[in-house]
Design a protein around this motif. Structure first.
Motif, PDB file in Angstrom:
ATOM      1  N   ALA A  32      31.214 -13.449   3.449  1.00  0.00           N
ATOM      2  CA  ALA A  32      30.161 -12.454   3.186  1.00  0.00           C
ATOM      3  C   ALA A  32      28.989 -13.120   2.465  1.00  0.00           C
ATOM      4  N   ALA A  45      31.590  -4.819   6.226  1.00  0.00           N
ATOM      5  CA  ALA A  45      32.550  -5.636   5.476  1.00  0.00           C
ATOM      6  C   ALA A  45      33.996  -5.304   5.801  1.00  0.00           C
ATOM      7  N   ILE A  61      33.129  -7.254  -1.992  1.00  0.00           N
ATOM      8  CA  ILE A  61      31.906  -7.714  -1.311  1.00  0.00           C
ATOM      9  C   ILE A  61      30.729  -6.825  -1.736  1.00  0.00           C
TER      10      ILE A  61
END
Ligand code: KIV
Ligand code: ZN
Length: 510
Positions: A32, A45, A61
């Motif tokens: 990420a 995500a 994330i």
């Protein structure tokens, strides 16, 4: 209409859904961060309701990766939407992406509902998401096989309910480019309020048309493309991010749109995804394949030497391919290593962590003399993979060739030394048997692959195995200049993961 096309990366969601491509939490976070460096506009995500692990990864994330919008996927159900929102709510720019199947086949066979019921589900899902999050994306799954008038009703209803992006998925990779162009044009002409929202597309590659279909949609006015690095995704995969971005950029004269992607990060991102997922990139893969910029024919090579543009439509440097000017070696100090790692996207802040990486770097540099960027990336991507867990390799001896392959191994298990030896049809089987003998466990090797990370005789070998033990499955990875040691590390990495999973399952049962 804006001329900016948003790049929505779904490597961590649709990509990670490909069988065998699952990534662990640290890998997801590292990827990420790399996607943020690549400057994608949206990172999908994960699918937070799908497992506690996915929920935690999306949450982490959302809390630590800055820049892109962070999206969480949710079926058209309150529990899903709530989980997606809880996972992304702390992001600088959160998004909830909800979906439901709308083709006759999905409505009738998968959902077993009427069209009216599914329309209501879609509208209520968007309302539910909107009550929590300002940025809501809705996808009528299997849109390209959905009755057009019904699709207009669903898209109209969900826009009225607050969707800010409507995504048109070619879920089964069935559409042709001209159908895609026609469908997006039709929706723009027939859905009231469509001008105020972003039209997105999400094309699968079952017929190898995902990139062409996505680009045709852009031509018709789509301003978000959902795609995945290396084309990772369900079945044949998703449209490949690097192809979409470079096509829009290289043929700006034809598409007339802008993308905000930092293309010089493409190669690095592709390698990271390949390493984490274990899905190798074909040498002739567009943009990121090893041969994408190499010229074999004398005429081509001669042309490129005289003038690059004779046979190259893109500058390799624009996608991040450059002869690595900087190589580190046994005499490089900690500071040089730290700086190079930072430049490559692996900042190491903690002195203790730097010490341990430096130690492993020196061991590698001693054997390789010149350590390239790809070697460093492998070192970082497999950081701790080989050493973390119950068992660690102390020594390995393998004999193979024209005689029956044999292996003997010494493992360290919390200070205790365990030894085992084994034979096999090949050296890898012998290694696995030796490890089984030392641990007393018995794994089945379902898949094994090994590839060289860099070129040359002293290239690092990266091994990947799929291991099954008592009904549980794990992917193990290992890297080393020695291919056999890389294989042993990968097998042991898989064993260690299965032990952790087994312990966790026992704790959960208590
Ligand atoms: O392929 C698909 O339709 C999807 C949706 C969830 C967008 O992945
Ligand atoms: Zn998909």
């Amino acid at each position: 209409m804006t001329d900016r096309v948003l790049i929505f990366d779904t490597t961590l969601r649709d990509g990670e859904q490909s069988p065998g491509a699952s990534m662990d939490r640290d890998q997801k976070l590292t990827l990420a961060k790399q996607l943020a460096r690549l400057r994608v506009d949206v990172i999908e995500a994960g699918f937070p309701i799908s497992s506690p692990g996915d929920f935690d990864a999306v949450k982490e994330i959302a809390e630590t990766v800055h820049g892109p919008i962070i999206a969480g996927l949710a079926r058209a159900r309150e529990a899903d939407i709530d989980a997606a929102w809880r996972a992304v709510q702390n992001a600088g720019r959160p998004r909830v992406h909800t979906f439901v199947g709308t083709s006759d086949i999905h409505v009738k066979y998968q959902l077993r509902k009427t069209h009216e019921e599914v329309l209501r589900m879609a509208v209520e899902a968007v309302e539910c998401a909107k009550a929590r999050c300002a940025d809501v994306e809705f996808s009528p799954m299997d849109a390209t096989r959905t009755d057009r008038q019904y699709l207009v009703d669903v898209v109209t209803g969900t826009i009225a309910a607050g969707a800010t992006t409507v995504n048109i998925p070619d879920t089964v990779g069935y559409a042709t480019p001209w159908e895609m162009l026609d469908l997006i044009t039709f929706l723009r002409e027939n859905v009231p309020g469509m001008d105020g929202i972003i039209i997105s597309v999400h094309c699968h590659d079952d017929l190898g048309l995902s990139t062409a279909n996505s680009l045709a949609a852009v031509r018709a006015g789509a301003r978000q493309v959902e795609c995945a690095v290396n084309g990772l995704g369900e079945r044949a995969g998703n449209a490949s991010l690097e192809e979409i971005v470079m096509a829009l950029r290289t043929r700006k004269d034809s598409f007339g749109v802008e993308v905000g992607t930092e293309t010089a990060e493409l190669m690095r991102t592709s390698r990271m995804v390949s390493s984490f997922s274990g899905f190798l990139v074909a040498p002739n893969k567009a943009i990121v394949g090893d041969n994408a910029f190499s010229h074999e024919s004398g005429i081509h090579a001669d042309g490129v030497i005289k003038e690059r543009t004779t046979f190259e439509i893109m500058d390799p440097q624009d996608v991040g391919i450059s002869e690595s000017a900087i190589t580190l070696g046994p005499r490089s100090g900690r500071a040089a290593l730290k700086k190079r790692l930072e430049d490559l996207g692996y900042p190491v802040e903690e002195p203790a962590k730097l010490d341990s990486i430096y130690e492993r770097f020196l061991a590698l540099a001693d054997r390789k003399k010149q350590v390239h960027d790809e070697d460093l990336a492998t070192l970082m991507q497999l950081d701790g993979a080989a050493s973390a867990g119950t068992y660690r390799i102390e020594s390995l001896h393998v004999a193979a060739g024209t005689t029956q392959p044999t292996a003997s191994v010494t493992l360290d298990c919390d200070g205790e030394r365990l030894q085992g030896s084994g034979v096999g049809n090949g050296p890898v089987e012998a290694i696995c048997s030796a490890i089984d003998a030392a641990t007393g466990l018995n794994g089945t090797l379902e898949d094994f692959s090994v590839h060289a990370v860099t070129r040359g005789r002293d290239a690092i070998a990266q091994a990947r195995i799929r291991l099954v033990m008592e009904g549980r499955e794990a992917i193990g990875r290992g890297a080393d200049v020695d291919t056999m040691l890389a294989s042993a590390k990968a097998y042991l990495n898989g064993v260690n993961k299965l032990i952790v999973a087994e312990r966790k399952a026992r704790v959960d049962e208590l």
